[in-house]
Design a protein around this motif. Structure first.
Motif, PDB file in Angstrom:
ATOM      1  N   THR A   6     -47.754  48.824  18.674  1.00 33.42           N
ATOM      2  CA  THR A   6     -46.621  48.258  19.389  1.00 33.42           C
ATOM      3  C   THR A   6     -45.295  48.607  18.705  1.00 33.42           C
ATOM      4  O   THR A   6     -45.119  48.341  17.518  1.00 33.42           O
ATOM      5  CB  THR A   6     -46.754  46.726  19.495  1.00 33.42           C
ATOM      6  N   ASP A  74     -42.252  50.463  25.850  1.00 29.00           N
ATOM      7  CA  ASP A  74     -43.401  51.015  26.580  1.00 29.00           C
ATOM      8  C   ASP A  74     -44.095  52.092  25.747  1.00 29.00           C
ATOM      9  O   ASP A  74     -45.306  52.249  25.805  1.00 29.00           O
ATOM     10  CB  ASP A  74     -42.962  51.614  27.916  1.00 29.00           C
ATOM     11  N   GLN A  75     -43.310  52.825  24.982  1.00 27.96           N
ATOM     12  CA  GLN A  75     -43.843  53.892  24.132  1.00 27.96           C
ATOM     13  C   GLN A  75     -44.648  53.275  22.985  1.00 27.96           C
ATOM     14  O   GLN A  75     -44.279  52.237  22.442  1.00 27.96           O
ATOM     15  CB  GLN A  75     -42.671  54.702  23.589  1.00 27.96           C
TER      16      GLN A  75
END
Length: 92
Positions: A6, A74-75
């Motif tokens: 994350t 999101d990455q």
């Protein structure tokens, strides 16, 4: 939120964490010795020439602090690490 996956983006300038937009990732989930509460250890990703790893500074935050101070990107860490490596080896 997953360890070494994350990515977190700082929402606003912060006196200890840095400037808005700085990227961190979750390194580990230590527990508080006093309360047993699950905490979040975060660090900035740094490319060392051999790979991407946690930078020199790391911070331990409560879940509420992570939610208040950061946006979840999101990455993933793996995608970002690949970009950092490619930029390093392909820069002029």
């Amino acid at each position: 939120m997953k360890r070494w996956s994350t990515l977190l983006e700082l929402k606003e300038d912060h006196k200890s964490l840095g400037v808005k937009g700085q990227i961190f990732f979750i390194v580990d989930f230590p527990r508080s010795l006093e309360s047993g509460e699950l905490l979040f250890m975060i660090a900035q990703p740094t490319f060392t020439g051999l790979g991407v790893s946690p930078g020199i500074l790391s911070f331990v935050l409560k879940k509420e602090q992570v939610i208040d101070l950061f946006s979840i990107m999101d990455q993933t860490f793996q995608q970002y690490a690949k970009e950092l490596e490619e930029d390093y080896f392909h820069s002029d």
